[in-house]
Design a protein around this motif. Sequence first.
Motif, PDB file in Angstrom:
ATOM      1  N   ASP A  91       0.814  -1.228   0.000  1.00  0.00           N
ATOM      2  CA  ASP A  91       0.000   0.000   0.000  1.00  0.00           C
ATOM      3  C   ASP A  91       0.841   1.270   0.000  1.00  0.00           C
ATOM      4  O   ASP A  91       0.556   2.217   0.734  1.00  0.00           O
ATOM      5  N   ILE A  92       1.902   1.274  -0.816  1.00  0.00           N
ATOM      6  CA  ILE A  92       2.746   2.460  -0.958  1.00  0.00           C
ATOM      7  C   ILE A  92       2.484   3.041  -2.345  1.00  0.00           C
ATOM      8  O   ILE A  92       2.647   2.350  -3.355  1.00  0.00           O
ATOM      9  N   GLU A  93       2.083   4.305  -2.372  1.00  0.00           N
ATOM     10  CA  GLU A  93       1.794   4.975  -3.628  1.00  0.00           C
ATOM     11  C   GLU A  93       3.063   5.653  -4.146  1.00  0.00           C
ATOM     12  O   GLU A  93       3.673   6.472  -3.461  1.00  0.00           O
ATOM     13  N   LEU A  94       3.456   5.310  -5.358  1.00  0.00           N
ATOM     14  CA  LEU A  94       4.607   5.939  -6.008  1.00  0.00           C
ATOM     15  C   LEU A  94       4.082   6.927  -7.038  1.00  0.00           C
ATOM     16  O   LEU A  94       3.351   6.550  -7.948  1.00  0.00           O
ATOM     17  N   THR A  95       4.455   8.189  -6.887  1.00  0.00           N
ATOM     18  CA  THR A  95       4.036   9.241  -7.810  1.00  0.00           C
ATOM     19  C   THR A  95       5.270   9.796  -8.500  1.00  0.00           C
ATOM     20  O   THR A  95       6.241  10.172  -7.834  1.00  0.00           O
ATOM     21  N   ILE A  96       5.218   9.839  -9.826  1.00  0.00           N
ATOM     22  CA  ILE A  96       6.311  10.396 -10.627  1.00  0.00           C
ATOM     23  C   ILE A  96       5.736  11.587 -11.382  1.00  0.00           C
ATOM     24  O   ILE A  96       4.716  11.471 -12.053  1.00  0.00           O
ATOM     25  N   TYR A  97       6.390  12.736 -11.244  1.00  0.00           N
ATOM     26  CA  TYR A  97       5.878  13.933 -11.906  1.00  0.00           C
ATOM     27  C   TYR A  97       7.026  14.858 -12.278  1.00  0.00           C
ATOM     28  O   TYR A  97       8.180  14.614 -11.906  1.00  0.00           O
ATOM     29  N   GLY A  98       6.707  15.910 -13.014  1.00  0.00           N
ATOM     30  CA  GLY A  98       7.706  16.904 -13.382  1.00  0.00           C
ATOM     31  C   GLY A  98       7.993  16.899 -14.865  1.00  0.00           C
ATOM     32  O   GLY A  98       7.206  16.391 -15.671  1.00  0.00           O
ATOM     33  N   ASP A  99       9.133  17.459 -15.223  1.00  0.00           N
ATOM     34  CA  ASP A  99       9.540  17.609 -16.621  1.00  0.00           C
ATOM     35  C   ASP A  99      10.773  16.773 -16.885  1.00  0.00           C
ATOM     36  O   ASP A  99      11.713  16.773 -16.091  1.00  0.00           O
ATOM     37  N   ASP A 100      10.782  16.108 -18.027  1.00  0.00           N
ATOM     38  CA  ASP A 100      11.905  15.257 -18.394  1.00  0.00           C
ATOM     39  C   ASP A 100      13.118  16.112 -18.768  1.00  0.00           C
ATOM     40  O   ASP A 100      12.995  17.293 -19.086  1.00  0.00           O
ATOM     41  N   PHE A 101      14.290  15.518 -18.693  1.00  0.00           N
ATOM     42  CA  PHE A 101      15.497  16.159 -19.198  1.00  0.00           C
ATOM     43  C   PHE A 101      16.444  15.094 -19.719  1.00  0.00           C
ATOM     44  O   PHE A 101      16.313  13.919 -19.410  1.00  0.00           O
ATOM     45  N   GLU A 102      17.383  15.530 -20.533  1.00  0.00           N
ATOM     46  CA  GLU A 102      18.356  14.624 -21.118  1.00  0.00           C
ATOM     47  C   GLU A 102      19.708  14.841 -20.446  1.00  0.00           C
ATOM     48  O   GLU A 102      20.093  15.971 -20.138  1.00  0.00           O
ATOM     49  N   THR A 103      20.411  13.752 -20.207  1.00  0.00           N
ATOM     50  CA  THR A 103      21.739  13.820 -19.598  1.00  0.00           C
ATOM     51  C   THR A 103      22.669  12.873 -20.348  1.00  0.00           C
ATOM     52  O   THR A 103      22.244  12.182 -21.288  1.00  0.00           O
ATOM     53  N   PHE A 104      23.914  12.828 -19.919  1.00  0.00           N
ATOM     54  CA  PHE A 104      24.933  12.008 -20.559  1.00  0.00           C
ATOM     55  C   PHE A 104      25.612  11.178 -19.479  1.00  0.00           C
ATOM     56  O   PHE A 104      26.046  11.715 -18.462  1.00  0.00           O
ATOM     57  N   GLY A 105      25.650   9.879 -19.673  1.00  0.00           N
ATOM     58  CA  GLY A 105      26.276   9.029 -18.671  1.00  0.00           C
ATOM     59  C   GLY A 105      25.885   7.582 -18.871  1.00  0.00           C
ATOM     60  O   GLY A 105      25.695   7.121 -19.995  1.00  0.00           O
ATOM     61  N   TYR A 106      25.738   6.878 -17.768  1.00  0.00           N
ATOM     62  CA  TYR A 106      25.418   5.453 -17.776  1.00  0.00           C
ATOM     63  C   TYR A 106      23.991   5.246 -17.282  1.00  0.00           C
ATOM     64  O   TYR A 106      23.720   5.308 -16.081  1.00  0.00           O
ATOM     65  N   ALA A 107      23.075   4.990 -18.200  1.00  0.00           N
ATOM     66  CA  ALA A 107      21.653   4.845 -17.857  1.00  0.00           C
ATOM     67  C   ALA A 107      21.426   3.682 -16.889  1.00  0.00           C
ATOM     68  O   ALA A 107      20.644   3.794 -15.948  1.00  0.00           O
ATOM     69  N   GLY A 108      22.108   2.578 -17.111  1.00  0.00           N
ATOM     70  CA  GLY A 108      21.940   1.411 -16.243  1.00  0.00           C
ATOM     71  C   GLY A 108      22.375   1.681 -14.817  1.00  0.00           C
ATOM     72  O   GLY A 108      21.729   1.242 -13.864  1.00  0.00           O
ATOM     73  N   GLU A 109      23.451   2.414 -14.659  1.00  0.00           N
ATOM     74  CA  GLU A 109      23.923   2.743 -13.321  1.00  0.00           C
ATOM     75  C   GLU A 109      22.968   3.706 -12.626  1.00  0.00           C
ATOM     76  O   GLU A 109      22.694   3.568 -11.436  1.00  0.00           O
ATOM     77  N   LEU A 110      22.439   4.677 -13.383  1.00  0.00           N
ATOM     78  CA  LEU A 110      21.477   5.606 -12.787  1.00  0.00           C
ATOM     79  C   LEU A 110      20.224   4.862 -12.344  1.00  0.00           C
ATOM     80  O   LEU A 110      19.675   5.141 -11.278  1.00  0.00           O
ATOM     81  N   SER A 111      19.784   3.886 -13.126  1.00  0.00           N
ATOM     82  CA  SER A 111      18.599   3.118 -12.720  1.00  0.00           C
ATOM     83  C   SER A 111      18.866   2.345 -11.423  1.00  0.00           C
ATOM     84  O   SER A 111      17.987   2.221 -10.578  1.00  0.00           O
ATOM     85  N   GLN A 112      20.109   1.863 -11.229  1.00  0.00           N
ATOM     86  CA  GLN A 112      20.471   1.191  -9.973  1.00  0.00           C
ATOM     87  C   GLN A 112      20.361   2.143  -8.790  1.00  0.00           C
ATOM     88  O   GLN A 112      19.889   1.773  -7.723  1.00  0.00           O
ATOM     89  N   VAL A 113      20.808   3.395  -8.979  1.00  0.00           N
ATOM     90  CA  VAL A 113      20.741   4.399  -7.922  1.00  0.00           C
ATOM     91  C   VAL A 113      19.289   4.669  -7.546  1.00  0.00           C
ATOM     92  O   VAL A 113      18.923   4.670  -6.367  1.00  0.00           O
ATOM     93  N   ILE A 114      18.445   4.888  -8.548  1.00  0.00           N
ATOM     94  CA  ILE A 114      17.035   5.196  -8.298  1.00  0.00           C
ATOM     95  C   ILE A 114      16.344   4.001  -7.643  1.00  0.00           C
ATOM     96  O   ILE A 114      15.575   4.164  -6.690  1.00  0.00           O
ATOM     97  N   LEU A 115      16.652   2.796  -8.110  1.00  0.00           N
ATOM     98  CA  LEU A 115      16.097   1.576  -7.514  1.00  0.00           C
ATOM     99  C   LEU A 115      16.500   1.473  -6.045  1.00  0.00           C
ATOM    100  O   LEU A 115      15.669   1.173  -5.181  1.00  0.00           O
TER     101      LEU A 115
END
Length: 154
Positions: free
Chosen positions: A31-55
């Motif tokens: 029963d945890i609500e995850l809300t994602i909002y805001g404006d997207d942006f583009e960056t340069f780096g390692y997408a897989g590593e960033l997903s690990q950080v967010i996870l």
Amino acid sequence: FRPTKEKSKFFISPIVQSVASILESQLKNNDIELTIYGDDFETFGYAGELSQVILNIISNSRDAILAKDNNAKRWIKVNIMASGIIIICDNGGGIPEPIFEHIYEPYFTTKEQGKGTGVGLYMSKLIIEKHMGGSLMASNSKDGACFEIQLALI
């Protein structure tokens, strides 16, 4: 943790959405609500590593909320800002002041034996600062903890 060989340009929203889909059933079952909002942006780096950080940050938020053990509406919010910032906040009660300065140390954990390794936030900070050229900062809000990831814009 296996780094990608090549850096590339990528947008943030698909990365956050993919992490959300991985954790969706766990969050829903608790029963945890995850809300994602805001404006997207583009960056340069390692997408897989960033997903690990967010996870890792969202998983820590989930654990904090479940440890708090109250009947309040449970939530995690991810704000993606066009200025190159991602803010992840929860209502898990926050990071206790005595341990705040230790959260990025390797092998430091507040979880009971066998439940945490203490490398998640250490690796997250390393990835963001050394591999992505950004910054990772934590703070407490009135409801819980907030993590701010600042990345370079393209």
